[in-house]
Design an enzyme around this catalytic site. Structure first.
Site, PDB file in Angstrom:
ATOM      1  N   GLU A  22       0.823  -1.214   0.000  1.00 43.27           N
ATOM      2  CA  GLU A  22       0.000   0.000   0.000  1.00 43.27           C
ATOM      3  C   GLU A  22       0.851   1.256   0.000  1.00 43.27           C
ATOM      4  O   GLU A  22       1.901   1.302   0.637  1.00 43.27           O
ATOM      5  CB  GLU A  22      -0.848   0.043   1.272  1.00 43.27           C
ATOM      6  N   CYS A  57       2.855   8.308   1.898  1.00 48.89           N
ATOM      7  CA  CYS A  57       3.180   7.321   2.915  1.00 48.89           C
ATOM      8  C   CYS A  57       3.575   6.025   2.210  1.00 48.89           C
ATOM      9  O   CYS A  57       2.752   5.447   1.494  1.00 48.89           O
ATOM     10  CB  CYS A  57       1.959   7.125   3.803  1.00 48.89           C
ATOM     11  N   CYS A 113      -2.289   1.508   8.217  1.00 48.20           N
ATOM     12  CA  CYS A 113      -1.415   0.744   7.343  1.00 48.20           C
ATOM     13  C   CYS A 113      -1.766  -0.739   7.346  1.00 48.20           C
ATOM     14  O   CYS A 113      -2.105  -1.314   8.353  1.00 48.20           O
ATOM     15  CB  CYS A 113       0.038   0.956   7.742  1.00 48.20           C
TER      16      CYS A 113
HETATM   17  N1  SAH Z   1       6.827  -0.090  11.331  1.00 50.25           N
HETATM   18  C1  SAH Z   1       6.946   1.305  11.491  1.00 50.25           C
HETATM   19  C2  SAH Z   1       6.301   2.102  10.387  1.00 50.25           C
HETATM   20  C3  SAH Z   1       4.971   1.614   9.878  1.00 50.25           C
HETATM   21  S1  SAH Z   1       3.593   1.737  10.980  1.00 50.25           S
HETATM   22  C4  SAH Z   1       6.389   1.730  12.833  1.00 50.25           C
HETATM   23  O1  SAH Z   1       5.788   0.910  13.501  1.00 50.25           O
HETATM   24  O2  SAH Z   1       6.631   2.866  13.211  1.00 50.25           O
HETATM   25  C5  SAH Z   1       3.247   3.477  10.957  1.00 50.25           C
HETATM   26  C6  SAH Z   1       2.464   3.944  12.141  1.00 50.25           C
HETATM   27  O3  SAH Z   1       1.089   3.522  12.080  1.00 50.25           O
HETATM   28  C7  SAH Z   1       3.010   3.446  13.468  1.00 50.25           C
HETATM   29  O4  SAH Z   1       3.104   4.491  14.395  1.00 50.25           O
HETATM   30  C8  SAH Z   1       1.962   2.437  13.849  1.00 50.25           C
HETATM   31  O5  SAH Z   1       1.997   2.184  15.214  1.00 50.25           O
HETATM   32  C9  SAH Z   1       0.694   3.096  13.363  1.00 50.25           C
HETATM   33  N2  SAH Z   1      -0.468   2.219  13.314  1.00 50.25           N
HETATM   34  C10 SAH Z   1      -0.509   0.904  13.032  1.00 50.25           C
HETATM   35  N3  SAH Z   1      -1.760   0.439  13.094  1.00 50.25           N
HETATM   36  C11 SAH Z   1      -2.541   1.496  13.415  1.00 50.25           C
HETATM   37  C12 SAH Z   1      -3.954   1.658  13.637  1.00 50.25           C
HETATM   38  N4  SAH Z   1      -4.781   0.631  13.512  1.00 50.25           N
HETATM   39  N5  SAH Z   1      -4.396   2.897  13.965  1.00 50.25           N
HETATM   40  C13 SAH Z   1      -3.554   3.934  14.056  1.00 50.25           C
HETATM   41  N6  SAH Z   1      -2.234   3.847  13.864  1.00 50.25           N
HETATM   42  C14 SAH Z   1      -1.723   2.634  13.541  1.00 50.25           C
HETATM   43 FE1  SF4 Z   2       4.979  -0.951  12.467  1.00 52.92          FE
HETATM   44 FE2  SF4 Z   2       4.403  -2.767  14.363  1.00 52.92          FE
HETATM   45 FE3  SF4 Z   2       2.780  -2.511  12.252  1.00 52.92          FE
HETATM   46 FE4  SF4 Z   2       5.187  -3.574  11.952  1.00 52.92          FE
HETATM   47  S1  SF4 Z   2       3.518  -4.462  13.156  1.00 52.92           S
HETATM   48  S2  SF4 Z   2       4.233  -2.043  10.625  1.00 52.92           S
HETATM   49  S3  SF4 Z   2       6.398  -2.428  13.444  1.00 52.92           S
HETATM   50  S4  SF4 Z   2       3.184  -0.952  13.808  1.00 52.92           S
END
Ligand code: SAH
Ligand code: SF4
Length: 363
Positions: free
Chosen positions: A98, A119, A347
């Protein structure tokens, strides 16, 4: 430059200026041809070697033989102009990733802002298994190549007809777990011969890989760092983020301090508010302490519900109470109440939804 898998060509979008210069040397071509190729790619945005009409035919043939224009095929686009647009891309091996284009919010940046944030994803799936996240639900499949990372920007700019001004590495995957491909991708995205996005307009988000945060601090470019904190004590954090067992808070905060001091930069703590998990006033008080120690800004985001997961966002009153504690504690904090639910905004969600609809199930 990344070595190609047997029988596969390298992506031209993962190739740096120095990598191309090496090719020219090998092919006994003048060095300036390398810059010419990059000009066709990133200034003129052609999508085939045949169109690089200023290059000799023999060189075009040599390029064709070694490189490919990594195909990112848009299988679904959600949203429309002026709103957040979400692209689901199919990669060469069929994997889905994505990429999300977010226009400037007039409320934050004014009606005339041409800020467009993209993003991007860095892996197919994610190995870190944060309990609230859709990307990690099906585990990790593979790293994206540098070409697949850069390709997302080039592809979205082509499809939308718009230039991207800001990049956030907050899509699927853990960018710092794919450091070897992230590094050349960042070089290409930042370079004047490449996509030319200012380093300060590029943010890397990590779930807290302490050693790699230190590595990032040594890069020659001033990219920004966001740390997904989501808990200001080990007790809270390890409930939802398994990575905290490997790199507990003390170790993570030391790495953050190191980065902030070495880069003379304020880092951002991302903090998703999850009802009953990390949203109490005492959680906010702990967050004030941690943010003060690292002199970090805090970005609070009400949790986006994920199908199949039980977590929920707190009531607005609870969100406000949480923010009030941060404010009283002198923490620079914002609350981002995004309206993303309708297009599976968080994400990993669109990919998951698509797989379920097509009966593919978890990858
Ligand atoms: N792996 C990295 C980058 C990708 S996730 C990280 O964890 O930072 C990007 C952001 O989206 C992170 O801060 C993650 O915690 C947040 N995120 C994941 N699932 C989410 C959700 N359901 N609602 C809001 N933020 C979410
Ligand atoms: Fe980021 Fe955790 Fe989701 Fe991996 S599992 S993309 S580290 S928030």
């Amino acid at each position: 430059m990344e070595m190609s898998v047997a029988g596969q060509k390298e992506s031209i979008y993962g190739t740096t200026l120095s990598g191309l210069r090496e090719c020219m040397q090998e092919w006994r071509q003048p060095a300036y041809r390398a810059a010419q190729v990059l000009e066709w790619l990133y200034a003129k945005r052609v999508e085939g070697f045949a169109q690089m009409s200023s290059l000799p035919a023999a060189l075009r043939a040599a390029l064709e033989e070694r490189f490919e224009f990594a195909t990112l095929e848009p299988v679904r686009v959600l949203g429309s102009e002026d709103t957040t647009r979400k692209y689901l891309f199919r990669l060469g091996d069929g994997a889905l990733i994505e990429t999300v284009l977010i226009p400037a919010s007039p409320a934050l940046y004014g009606e005339t802002s041409d800020r467009r944030t993209l993003c991007v994803s860095t892996q197919v799936g994610c190995a870190y298994g944060c309990k609230f996240c859709a990307s990690g639900l099906d585990g990790w499949s593979r790293n994206l190549s540098a070409g697949e990372i850069v390709g997302q920007i080039v592809r979205v700019e082509k499809l939308s007809g718009e230039r991207v001004s800001n990049l956030v590495f907050m899509g699927m995957g853990e960018p710092l777990a794919n450091f070897k491909n992230l590094q050349p991708a960042l070089e290409i995205l930042n370079a004047p011969w490449g996509v030319e996005i200012g380093a300060r307009r590029i943010t890397i988000s990590t779930s807290g890989l302490a050693p790699q945060i230190r590595l990032l601090a040594e890069l020659p470019m001033q990219v920004r760092l966001a740390v997904s904190l989501h808990g200001a004590t080990d007790l809270v954090r390890e409930q939802i983020m398994p990575v905290n067992k490997k790199y507990p808070l003390a170790q993570l905060l030391e790495a953050c301090e190191y980065f902030a001091q070495r880069r003379k930069q304020r880092i951002t703590f991302e903090y998703i508010l999850i009802r009953g998990v990390n949203d109490r006033v005492e959680d906010a008080a702990a967050l004030v302490e941690v943010a003060r120690r690292v002199e970090a800004k805090v970005n609070c985001i009400p949790y986006n519900t994920v199908e199949g997961l039980e977590w929920e966002r707190p009531e607005e009153a609870q969100q406000d109470a949480f923010m009030a504690v941060l404010k009283r504690g002198g923490t620079a904090a914002t609350l981002r109440r995004e309206k993303g639910h309708d297009i599976a905004a968080a994400c990993g969600q669109l990919r998951r939804q698509t797989q379920v609809e097509r009966g593919q199930g978890p990858a």
